[in-house]
Scaffold this motif. Sequence first.
Motif, mmCIF file in Angstrom:
data_model
loop_
_atom_site.group_PDB
_atom_site.id
_atom_site.type_symbol
_atom_site.label_atom_id
_atom_site.label_comp_id
_atom_site.label_asym_id
_atom_site.label_seq_id
_atom_site.Cartn_x
_atom_site.Cartn_y
_atom_site.Cartn_z
ATOM 1 N N MET A 23 37.256 38.941 52.277
ATOM 2 C CA MET A 23 37.076 38.141 51.072
ATOM 3 C C MET A 23 38.331 38.060 50.209
ATOM 4 O O MET A 23 38.327 37.409 49.170
ATOM 5 N N SER A 71 43.358 38.256 43.843
ATOM 6 C CA SER A 71 43.053 37.023 43.136
ATOM 7 C C SER A 71 43.886 36.916 41.867
ATOM 8 O O SER A 71 44.321 37.896 41.295
ATOM 9 N N ASP A 130 42.285 37.022 49.161
ATOM 10 C CA ASP A 130 43.028 35.774 49.272
ATOM 11 C C ASP A 130 43.938 35.787 50.498
ATOM 12 O O ASP A 130 44.542 36.809 50.833
ATOM 13 N N LEU A 155 35.887 34.287 40.700
ATOM 14 C CA LEU A 155 35.274 35.276 41.582
ATOM 15 C C LEU A 155 36.321 36.253 42.092
ATOM 16 O O LEU A 155 37.355 35.850 42.620
ATOM 17 N N THR A 173 33.188 25.904 46.592
ATOM 18 C CA THR A 173 33.693 27.286 46.491
ATOM 19 C C THR A 173 32.727 28.255 47.128
ATOM 20 O O THR A 173 33.117 29.150 47.898
ATOM 21 N N HIS A 180 32.805 39.949 44.086
ATOM 22 C CA HIS A 180 31.794 38.950 43.770
ATOM 23 C C HIS A 180 31.721 37.861 44.846
ATOM 24 O O HIS A 180 30.662 37.236 45.037
ATOM 25 N N ARG A 181 32.838 37.613 45.531
ATOM 26 C CA ARG A 181 32.786 36.659 46.638
ATOM 27 C C ARG A 181 31.850 37.169 47.736
ATOM 28 O O ARG A 181 31.063 36.397 48.308
ATOM 29 N N TRP A 198 33.276 30.722 50.775
ATOM 30 C CA TRP A 198 33.106 32.159 50.974
ATOM 31 C C TRP A 198 31.945 32.463 51.912
ATOM 32 O O TRP A 198 31.960 33.482 52.610
#
Length: 328
Positions: free
Chosen positions: A54, A2, A56, A8, A40, A12-13, A44
Motif C-alpha cells: 500500500m 505519502s 507509494d 489516505l 482512488t 488507511h489504504r 487501492w
Amino acid sequence: MSHANAALTPRHRLKVARLVVDDGWPISDVAARFQVSWPTVKRWVDRYLSGEPMSDRSSRPKSSPNRTPRVVAKRCVSLRMRLREGPVQLAARLGIAPSTVHRILTTARMNRLSYVDRATGEPIRRYEHPHPGSLVHVDVKKLGNIPDGGGWRYVGRLQGGRNRAATPDKPRNQYGGPKLGYAFVHTVIDDHSRVAYTEVHDDETAITAVAVLHRAVEWFADLGVTIERVLSDNGGAYRSHLWRDTCEALSITPKRTRPYRPQTNGKVERFHRTMADGWAYARCYTSEQERRDALPGWLHQYNQHRPHTACDNQPPFSRLINVPEQYI
C-alpha cells in the motif's frame, strides 16, 4: 511515504481495500466515508487484490536516456577533490552545463568547499562517540588580557593605548609600556554531548593542565559521566610525563592528534570560536577581571540553554540523563 496532504495513509489504504474486498462494502460508500474519489478507492482495491504493498510507488522512470553518464559524474567528483574548482570551471573541463555539475556535486555532498578537507581534498568525515565520556577533547585558547577601561576592539586604537598605559600594577617592557600578559582558557569538552568545562588561568603549564583535568573529571563525575579517553594536541603540557602519569592514575587513555592537524581536535577548536564570539569579544569589558567573571554565566547558558546544531538543536545537557539541575 505519502505526501503531507494525502487523504489516505498506507494504513488507511489497507483498511479501505479490506472494507471493499473482505467486508463487501460498495466502493461508492467507502469513498464517501473516507472523503476520497471513486477511482482512488478502486486503485487501492486493485493493489490489494494483486498483492502489492500500500506504500507509494517510486516516480522514477524506468529509463533516463538523457542522464549524465556515470563516468562523467565520477570524473566531476574527482576533479572537485583534486582541483577544488567551482561548477563553472568544472563544466568547461567536462563539456557539460554548470547546473549539471552543481547537481552532481550536491548529490555527492560536495557542493560547498567547506565540506571538503583543505589538506587532502577529500570529503570531511564527521564522527561522534556513542556515549558521554567515551572521549573528551582538551585544548587551550590564548587571549590577550584587557586593560582597565576597555580594549582597543571597542574603544579604538588611540583610547585602547591610553588604557594600556594607565593600567596599574603591571611590569613594563623596554619601551615603557605595560605587559598585560595573556589569559589561557583551558577547556575540556565531551565528544558526544558537547558539554564543556572551562577554566581561565595565567599560564598553560603541565601543572595547570593537570589540575584542570582533575577538576573536570570530578565535575563530569557529578553529572554521571566517566571519562575514558582524552584527546589533545601536541602542546608541551600534553606531552609531559606529568600528564601521562595523571591520565594513568585516573584510568584515562591519553591520545594526541597528528602534528599540524588541528581538524582532528575540531570539536574543541569550534567551541573556542563560539566562546570567543559569545563571551570573550561579545561586549565591551572594562577590565580583565570583569570578563573572567562573566564566563560562568555564559558557560551555563551554553551547556543548558543554547541550542546546538550537533544535538538536534537542543542544548548539550539534553544528551545527559538524570542530571541534577538539568533544566534550571
